[in-house]
Motif scaffolding. Structure first.
Motif, PDB file in Angstrom:
ATOM      1  N   UNK A 208       0.809  -1.217   0.000  1.00 54.51           N
ATOM      2  CA  UNK A 208       0.000   0.000   0.000  1.00 54.51           C
ATOM      3  C   UNK A 208       0.842   1.266   0.000  1.00 54.51           C
ATOM      4  N   UNK A 209       1.850   1.322   0.870  1.00 53.38           N
ATOM      5  CA  UNK A 209       2.634   2.543   1.002  1.00 53.38           C
ATOM      6  C   UNK A 209       3.357   2.892  -0.287  1.00 53.38           C
ATOM      7  N   UNK A 210       3.923   1.886  -0.948  1.00 55.98           N
ATOM      8  CA  UNK A 210       4.648   2.145  -2.194  1.00 55.98           C
ATOM      9  C   UNK A 210       3.697   2.644  -3.275  1.00 55.98           C
ATOM     10  N   UNK A 211       2.499   2.061  -3.359  1.00 56.16           N
ATOM     11  CA  UNK A 211       1.538   2.478  -4.375  1.00 56.16           C
ATOM     12  C   UNK A 211       1.057   3.906  -4.112  1.00 56.16           C
ATOM     13  N   UNK A 212       0.741   4.210  -2.866  1.00 59.00           N
ATOM     14  CA  UNK A 212       0.273   5.556  -2.527  1.00 59.00           C
ATOM     15  C   UNK A 212       1.374   6.584  -2.772  1.00 59.00           C
ATOM     16  N   UNK A 213       2.605   6.234  -2.401  1.00 59.48           N
ATOM     17  CA  UNK A 213       3.713   7.162  -2.609  1.00 59.48           C
ATOM     18  C   UNK A 213       4.021   7.335  -4.097  1.00 59.48           C
TER      19      UNK A 213
END
Length: 369
Positions: A208-213
């Motif tokens: 999730x964090x990589x996609x949002x970033x």
């Protein structure tokens, strides 16, 4: 952006290419099962597979930031996002539950249509994701899963909400607070991966964090488009850096900015639009319908469990469904976008009327005093 009149064809080609790459990668899992899928994706191909979804999100961030800039209120912005996502998602949900389900369930139709699992599947339309339908694909190598691709949609919705919040806070403009916000997100992502990687080692799929970033990186590049160079050398460096970072666990947290640059560079190329590209945007449909159609192809029998046979059967059907979805559902509803402009005008007029009334009330109060 100015040279291509703000409508570069590169993004159109990227959308369809990334959707087809997702389709091809899914073939491994659908035909062989998750264990074989994981063993293959942890090898040489890991960074190339891991690059697909972050590029999708960076592309979305860049384009959606442009859409937000053209909107006068968040009402229109969120309305446009709903009109783009929900109709095709509803169509996929109905096709899976009412067409594929009765054809491929192992239960009788009475049991199928009366099952709570059948009714809960329709919550997908609202973003409450459910992956199973009663008796569907239970003997497949990837058993019971109707559409694994839906896991990405709530992450996309989170990105839209985050961008709306950034706009409300005044962060979607060239400023130190925006760069600070990006730095904070990078720090949080690095902390997350340093803590989570021992628990989830060698994951070939971005979290999730990589996609949002990656999405926010696309937004940032759009905001700073007037000062960032469109450079072939920077593209080569960014692509190489992205692949290296996605090859190792600790590198995931630092990949989104080079991924974003490489994505936008390719998107701003402007090859001639072929007829299949100019006729419509089928990428979302291919992304949505590919998995259930591939699962259905596998369930036809052992002869269809070869990867190339699966592609030969499922890909034409998926493309036809995507085209039907575009012309029958998505395009007609997107043509109603002027309705959002009317709502926006009313919202602005109402806000101005309230503001004028408040000023008049304050003036009356002061004159009475």
């Amino acid at each position: 952006m100015i040279a291509v009149r703000r409508r570069p064809s590169g993004f159109d080609y990227m959308r369809i290419t990334l959707a087809l790459m997702v389709f091809l990668v899914n073939t491994v899992q659908i035909v062989n099962g998750k264990e074989v899928d994981n063993s293959l994706l942890h090898g040489f191909g890991r960074p190339f597979v891991a690059l697909i979804l972050p590029m999708f999100f960076a592309l979305s961030g860049f384009l959606v930031a442009g859409s937000l800039q053209r909107c006068r209120t968040l009402v229109t912005f969120f309305g446009l996002r709903i009109m783009r996502i929900v109709p095709a998602l509803a169509f996929e949900t109905l096709v899976s539950a009412l067409v594929l389900g009765p054809l491929f369930t192992t239960l009788n139709l009475g049991q199928y249509f009366s099952s709570p699992t059948f009714f809960s599947y329709f919550l997908n339309i609202l973003g409450d994701i459910h992956y199973t339908l009663p008796g569907m694909f239970v003997s497949n190598p990837d058993p019971g899963v109707v559409n694994a691709q839906l896991w990405v949609l709530p992450r996309e919705l989170k990105c839209y909400i985050l961008l709306g919040l950034m706009f409300w806070l005044g962060l979607v403009k060239p400023s130190r607070p925006m760069l600070l916000f990006l730095l904070v997100l990078y720090t949080l992502t690095a902390l997350y991966y340093s803590l989570a990687i021992p628990v989830k080692p060698n994951s070939p799929v971005a979290g999730d964090w990589v996609l949002i970033l990656s999405f926010i990186s696309g937004v940032t590049i759009y905001v700073y488009r007037f000062v960032i160079s469109w450079s072939r050398s920077l593209f080569a460096l960014s692509l190489f850096s992205s692949l290296v970072m996605l090859s190792v666990n600790w590198g995931w947290a630092f990949a989104p900015i080079p991924v974003g640059y490489a994505t936008v560079y390719l998107g701003l190329t402007n090859p001639v639009r072929k007829r299949v590209i100019s006729s419509g945007d089928y990428s979302y449909g291919i992304y949505l319908y590919g998995f259930p159609i591939q699962q259905a192809a596998v369930s036809l029998g052992s002869w269809s469990e070869n990867w190339y046979v699966n592609i030969m059967i499922a890909l034409p059907v998926t493309v036809l469904l995507a085209m039907a979805s575009w012309f029958l559902v998505e395009k007609p509803l997107l043509a109603r976008r002027p309705f959002l402009t009317t709502l926006e005008d009313r919202a602005i007029a109402g806000r101005e009327a309230m503001h004028a009334s408040l000023i008049a009330w304050v003036r009356r109060s002061l004159s009475n005093d």
